[in-house]
Design a protein around this motif. Sequence first.
Motif, mmCIF file in Angstrom:
data_model
loop_
_atom_site.group_PDB
_atom_site.id
_atom_site.type_symbol
_atom_site.label_atom_id
_atom_site.label_comp_id
_atom_site.label_asym_id
_atom_site.label_seq_id
_atom_site.Cartn_x
_atom_site.Cartn_y
_atom_site.Cartn_z
ATOM 1 N N ILE A 1 23.920 34.296 47.732
ATOM 2 C CA ILE A 1 23.085 35.100 46.841
ATOM 3 C C ILE A 1 24.028 35.970 46.025
ATOM 4 O O ILE A 1 24.796 36.748 46.593
ATOM 5 C CB ILE A 1 22.073 35.962 47.618
ATOM 6 N N ALA A 2 24.000 35.805 44.691
ATOM 7 C CA ALA A 2 25.012 36.478 43.876
ATOM 8 C C ALA A 2 24.550 36.589 42.433
ATOM 9 O O ALA A 2 23.523 36.016 42.033
ATOM 10 C CB ALA A 2 26.322 35.691 43.937
ATOM 11 N N GLU A 3 25.329 37.333 41.653
ATOM 12 C CA GLU A 3 25.098 37.370 40.225
ATOM 13 C C GLU A 3 25.295 35.976 39.632
ATOM 14 O O GLU A 3 26.073 35.162 40.151
ATOM 15 C CB GLU A 3 26.052 38.356 39.560
ATOM 16 N N ALA B 1 30.351 36.947 54.146
ATOM 17 C CA ALA B 1 31.371 37.222 53.133
ATOM 18 C C ALA B 1 30.789 38.054 51.999
ATOM 19 O O ALA B 1 29.615 37.906 51.645
ATOM 20 C CB ALA B 1 31.943 35.920 52.584
ATOM 21 N N PHE B 2 31.624 38.900 51.448
ATOM 22 C CA PHE B 2 31.303 39.636 50.227
ATOM 23 C C PHE B 2 32.244 39.132 49.145
ATOM 24 O O PHE B 2 33.465 39.183 49.300
ATOM 25 C CB PHE B 2 31.473 41.139 50.427
ATOM 26 N N HIS B 3 31.685 38.627 48.046
ATOM 27 C CA HIS B 3 32.484 37.984 47.012
ATOM 28 C C HIS B 3 32.542 38.822 45.733
ATOM 29 O O HIS B 3 31.550 39.453 45.346
ATOM 30 C CB HIS B 3 31.900 36.610 46.657
ATOM 31 N N TRP B 4 33.711 38.793 45.096
ATOM 32 C CA TRP B 4 33.855 39.295 43.725
ATOM 33 C C TRP B 4 34.282 38.178 42.784
ATOM 34 O O TRP B 4 34.451 38.385 41.604
ATOM 35 C CB TRP B 4 34.844 40.450 43.665
ATOM 36 N N GLY B 5 34.451 36.985 43.345
ATOM 37 C CA GLY B 5 34.729 35.789 42.555
ATOM 38 C C GLY B 5 33.830 34.665 43.019
ATOM 39 O O GLY B 5 33.197 34.751 44.078
ATOM 40 N N SER B 6 33.776 33.592 42.245
ATOM 41 C CA SER B 6 32.897 32.480 42.586
ATOM 42 C C SER B 6 33.421 31.713 43.793
ATOM 43 O O SER B 6 34.572 31.259 43.786
ATOM 44 C CB SER B 6 32.769 31.516 41.407
ATOM 45 N N PRO B 7 32.601 31.529 44.829
ATOM 46 C CA PRO B 7 33.017 30.741 45.987
ATOM 47 C C PRO B 7 32.797 29.242 45.777
ATOM 48 O O PRO B 7 33.139 28.441 46.648
ATOM 49 C CB PRO B 7 32.099 31.264 47.100
ATOM 50 N N ILE B 8 32.210 28.872 44.626
ATOM 51 C CA ILE B 8 31.906 27.461 44.375
ATOM 52 C C ILE B 8 33.037 26.785 43.617
ATOM 53 O O ILE B 8 33.597 25.779 44.056
ATOM 54 C CB ILE B 8 30.577 27.327 43.601
ATOM 55 N N ALA B 9 33.384 27.334 42.459
ATOM 56 C CA ALA B 9 34.463 26.795 41.629
ATOM 57 C C ALA B 9 34.721 27.770 40.494
ATOM 58 O O ALA B 9 33.894 28.619 40.179
ATOM 59 C CB ALA B 9 34.098 25.410 41.080
ATOM 60 N N PHE C 1 36.744 30.715 38.067
ATOM 61 C CA PHE C 1 37.248 32.063 38.281
ATOM 62 C C PHE C 1 36.296 33.117 37.723
ATOM 63 O O PHE C 1 36.710 34.195 37.315
ATOM 64 C CB PHE C 1 38.634 32.209 37.642
ATOM 65 N N GLY C 2 35.005 32.809 37.720
ATOM 66 C CA GLY C 2 34.018 33.793 37.301
ATOM 67 C C GLY C 2 34.001 34.972 38.248
ATOM 68 O O GLY C 2 34.189 34.833 39.460
ATOM 69 N N THR C 3 33.782 36.174 37.706
ATOM 70 C CA THR C 3 33.762 37.385 38.529
ATOM 71 C C THR C 3 32.368 38.001 38.528
ATOM 72 O O THR C 3 31.614 37.894 37.558
ATOM 73 C CB THR C 3 34.781 38.414 38.029
ATOM 74 N N GLY C 4 32.053 38.677 39.620
ATOM 75 C CA GLY C 4 30.749 39.301 39.785
ATOM 76 C C GLY C 4 30.637 39.795 41.208
ATOM 77 O O GLY C 4 31.639 39.961 41.909
ATOM 78 N N VAL C 5 29.418 40.003 41.658
ATOM 79 C CA VAL C 5 29.175 40.505 43.006
ATOM 80 C C VAL C 5 28.199 39.572 43.705
ATOM 81 O O VAL C 5 27.193 39.154 43.114
ATOM 82 C CB VAL C 5 28.593 41.937 42.973
ATOM 83 N N GLY C 6 28.480 39.263 44.969
ATOM 84 C CA GLY C 6 27.574 38.403 45.714
ATOM 85 C C GLY C 6 27.913 38.356 47.186
ATOM 86 O O GLY C 6 28.950 38.867 47.627
ATOM 87 N N GLY C 7 27.041 37.747 47.947
ATOM 88 C CA GLY C 7 27.239 37.593 49.381
ATOM 89 C C GLY C 7 27.004 36.169 49.818
ATOM 90 O O GLY C 7 26.280 35.409 49.146
ATOM 91 N N GLU C 8 27.616 35.800 50.933
ATOM 92 C CA GLU C 8 27.479 34.440 51.455
ATOM 93 C C GLU C 8 27.382 34.475 52.967
ATOM 94 O O GLU C 8 28.080 35.242 53.641
ATOM 95 C CB GLU C 8 28.673 33.581 51.034
ATOM 96 N N LEU C 9 26.527 33.632 53.510
ATOM 97 C CA LEU C 9 26.413 33.438 54.946
ATOM 98 C C LEU C 9 26.669 31.967 55.227
ATOM 99 O O LEU C 9 26.019 31.096 54.626
ATOM 100 C CB LEU C 9 25.026 33.838 55.451
#
Length: 249
Positions: free
Chosen positions: A136-138, A92-100, A102-110
């Motif tokens: 791994i993300a901002e 996945a490529f994220h522009w929002g927090s996948p944890i909880a 509504f923080g925005t940034g850039v990151g990736g998830e496997l």
Amino acid sequence: MSSRLVAVVLGLSLLSSPAFADEPPGDDLSEPRALEHVPGPTRPTSDQLSLFSGRTVGNGEVVLAAGAGWPGIFAELLLAPSSRFNLSIRGAFHWGSPIAGFGTGVGGELSFPMRLLLYAKGDVDFAAYARPHVIIAEGALVGQNGTFADDLGWGAGLEVGARVGYAASRSVTLATGLSVTGTYYDVPKGTNSNGFATTFGGMFALEGLLTRSTMLFFRAVAGYGVTKSGRFDSDRVLLQLAFGLAYRL
């Protein structure tokens, strides 16, 4: 003469009947013959394609899927070592927090979603669900919203729960489930920027088959997280939305 002719005709008809014709010469008719084994279906209920319900796909099948929404986009490869156990590899490529939050940034998830079919009857399927993941993300996506929000951070955790599927028709499946996720997160350059987040969520999905091998889906997850004070902007709401397409090879 007529009685002899009738006897000969009856004898020939008996010898040509299926009961005699199917017996090879030399068979001992006093011993019962074993019933021929007929293989059962490849799965307990149906072979309808599903990604998010309790219904696993058939043994040896491969499915490709992709979706987009919040907090990002993802691509997935689903494998079926058996008709009861499915294992996916999801990037996945994220522009929002996948944890909880509504923080925005850039990151990736496997992550590695897994389903184990436990019960299937009629149109209902129930499966256990697990998803180990690494992020791994901002810093803003892993709980750091102050000075170090732009610095590199990471997280790792495990989601466990259950999935239920209901085949509303031959082409539509309704899926729901509950899960709990534990994630450890850290921004190494930050001060007191690590912690552990526990989120509780409910999932709903709608899956519609266009053909036997092609499926459109909508998936929503909503819940709440318990995190370290001051992290995720004190906003611990869990929300994920995705629209996408799956294709069985």
